[in-house]
Design an enzyme around this catalytic site. Structure first.
Site, mmCIF file in Angstrom:
data_model
loop_
_atom_site.group_PDB
_atom_site.id
_atom_site.type_symbol
_atom_site.label_atom_id
_atom_site.label_comp_id
_atom_site.label_asym_id
_atom_site.label_seq_id
_atom_site.Cartn_x
_atom_site.Cartn_y
_atom_site.Cartn_z
ATOM 1 N N GLY A 93 0.862 -1.176 0.000
ATOM 2 C CA GLY A 93 0.000 0.000 0.000
ATOM 3 C C GLY A 93 0.894 1.219 0.000
ATOM 4 O O GLY A 93 1.888 1.248 -0.723
ATOM 5 N N SER A 125 5.875 -5.489 -1.009
ATOM 6 C CA SER A 125 5.937 -4.083 -1.439
ATOM 7 C C SER A 125 6.223 -3.159 -0.246
ATOM 8 O O SER A 125 7.323 -3.220 0.314
ATOM 9 C CB SER A 125 4.634 -3.731 -2.163
ATOM 10 O OG SER A 125 4.728 -2.497 -2.811
ATOM 11 N N ALA A 126 5.302 -2.313 0.180
ATOM 12 C CA ALA A 126 5.558 -1.435 1.337
ATOM 13 C C ALA A 126 5.966 -2.247 2.565
ATOM 14 O O ALA A 126 6.772 -1.796 3.383
ATOM 15 C CB ALA A 126 4.315 -0.600 1.646
ATOM 16 N N HIS A 162 9.043 -3.222 -6.657
ATOM 17 C CA HIS A 162 8.526 -2.855 -8.004
ATOM 18 C C HIS A 162 9.656 -2.257 -8.849
ATOM 19 O O HIS A 162 9.404 -1.336 -9.638
ATOM 20 C CB HIS A 162 7.383 -1.829 -7.915
ATOM 21 C CG HIS A 162 6.178 -2.273 -7.142
ATOM 22 N ND1 HIS A 162 5.136 -2.965 -7.724
ATOM 23 C CD2 HIS A 162 5.848 -2.117 -5.839
ATOM 24 C CE1 HIS A 162 4.201 -3.194 -6.791
ATOM 25 N NE2 HIS A 162 4.612 -2.708 -5.647
ATOM 26 N N GLU A 197 9.370 -6.688 -10.101
ATOM 27 C CA GLU A 197 8.102 -7.382 -9.883
ATOM 28 C C GLU A 197 8.292 -8.841 -10.288
ATOM 29 O O GLU A 197 8.801 -9.132 -11.371
ATOM 30 C CB GLU A 197 6.987 -6.730 -10.699
ATOM 31 C CG GLU A 197 6.700 -5.312 -10.234
ATOM 32 C CD GLU A 197 5.441 -4.703 -10.822
ATOM 33 O OE1 GLU A 197 4.917 -5.253 -11.811
ATOM 34 O OE2 GLU A 197 4.975 -3.668 -10.282
#
Lengths: 240, 240
Positions: A93, A125-126, A162, A197
């Site tokens: 997020g 991710s985050a 990413h 990714e």
């Protein structure tokens, strides 16, 4: 028994569903420690989702993999939730929103202590960003001002999730990712792992292995970036 | 005589040279006020350039347009430099580095006072960002932790420079720009002007006009984003 982390660049790979591309890694990572239930931290709120909305999505997906999952907001006491967790999963997020909330509920010291003692940690991710030293190599928009940019430091380097290669045909003139990370190194020293990714990193005590399908580009201050392929050992990341 | 700002999305448009696509706007903007010499603020340090390297590039370009240009670091006293400037140009680079330096030398109050009294202000990219209320809609990597995200507030809204439309053919799963700005509005209220590369905004007192070739997408909290074309009046941005 030291740290045990699965750091995943992205939760959804183009052309597949949520966590599909990392399902087998997540399953073997958790089954290896006989984990039955995972504590989910939904603070990064992708697209502004509420904690319960986001937890619902993760819960359904983990149940399909054979694990129970509970959102930290479902527990009365966040400290106790972390203290008693079999494993933690921090979803993606906005990294600024996530870090600000982690400081707000003040659970970083407990997470660090649990991870140091071997509790499995999954971050996408985050959630991979905040496992690093700082969030200074996030791609996210700074929509909340956190008390600092220091992250949890579960690993002694930074992640850029990413990670995307420069497109020689692009007409967009905003900085490429590589340019941004090089600018980071004008002002900072930490090594940065650009996880494409589809890539993920398994850190077990003092061993780091690159997993997934797409590889990583690693940026060290004052050196040319280096390419690594899936399966390669990245233990050198953990020696300083 | 109120504020007079030329806020430019990007300093270099694909296929042309530095400031080429906005040369005619810059010239008429400065000639309209009989400006002969511009004070340049190189604090955003694109690609980590030194102040002098960056100033050299801007100086050469402004001289070709018929203006003298001096870097603020060439002056003994930064306050005096701003106080006596005929016009200011803040160039692009990293918005966090730029804002941190503006706070470090403590010239924001003087810039605000001068702009309020009509001194022409040109900002490209990060230099447009810091003219807004906050830097929370920058695209840059947070490579320095500034004392806050509040910008100079020369205009009562936020800029997103290098605005880029979502590419339906992209296989990259990082958030689109529109998603990022919508997430911004989950936590913040300011209107955001997404200035495409090639677009610029001329704000004169209480009038705002969209210039350049590519238009803007404007995001208001709780509303669907709206498209504006070059030449359209955006005065409504200045009414609150």
């Amino acid at each position: 028994m030291g740290r045990n982390l699965l750091l995943i660049s992205n939760s959804t790979l183009h052309g597949s569903g949520y966590l599909d591309h990392c399902e087998s890694e997540i399953k073997s990572f958790l089954n290896d420690k006989d984990v039955e239930s995972v504590l989910f931290i939904p603070y990064a709120r992708p697209s502004g989702k509420t904690y319960d909305e986001y937890t619902g999505i993760a819960k359904e997906r983990f149940q399909r993999m054979g694990f129970d999952l509970v959102g930290i907001q479902e527990r009365v006491d966040s400290d106790d939730a972390v203290r008693n967790a079999e494993a933690i999963f921090i979803g993606g997020g906005n990294t600024f929103v996530l870090l600000d909330s982690l400081y707000g509920v003040d659970i970083i010291p407990i997470i660090k202590a649990r991870v140091r003692n071997g509790m499995p940690y999954i971050g996408t991710s985050a959630g991979a960003n905040v496992a690093g030293r700082t969030i200074m190599t996030t791609n996210d928009m700074p929509i909340i001002y956190p008390p600092c940019f220091d992250a949890m430091g579960l690993i002694p380097f930074n992640i850029n999730p990413h990670y995307i290669d420069s497109d020689p045909n692009s007409k967009h003139m905003g900085e490429t990712r590589e340019t941004r990370i090089r600018e980071y190194h004008v002002f900072n020293d930490n090594t940065v792992v650009g996880l494409r990714e589809g890539a993920m990193l398994h850190v077990k005590n003092n061993e780091a292995t690159l997993k997934g399908s797409t590889g990583a580009r690693i940026f060290r201050k004052g050196k040319e970036p280096t390419e690594y392929r899936p399966g390669e050992s990245l233990d050198f990341l953990l020696t300083n």
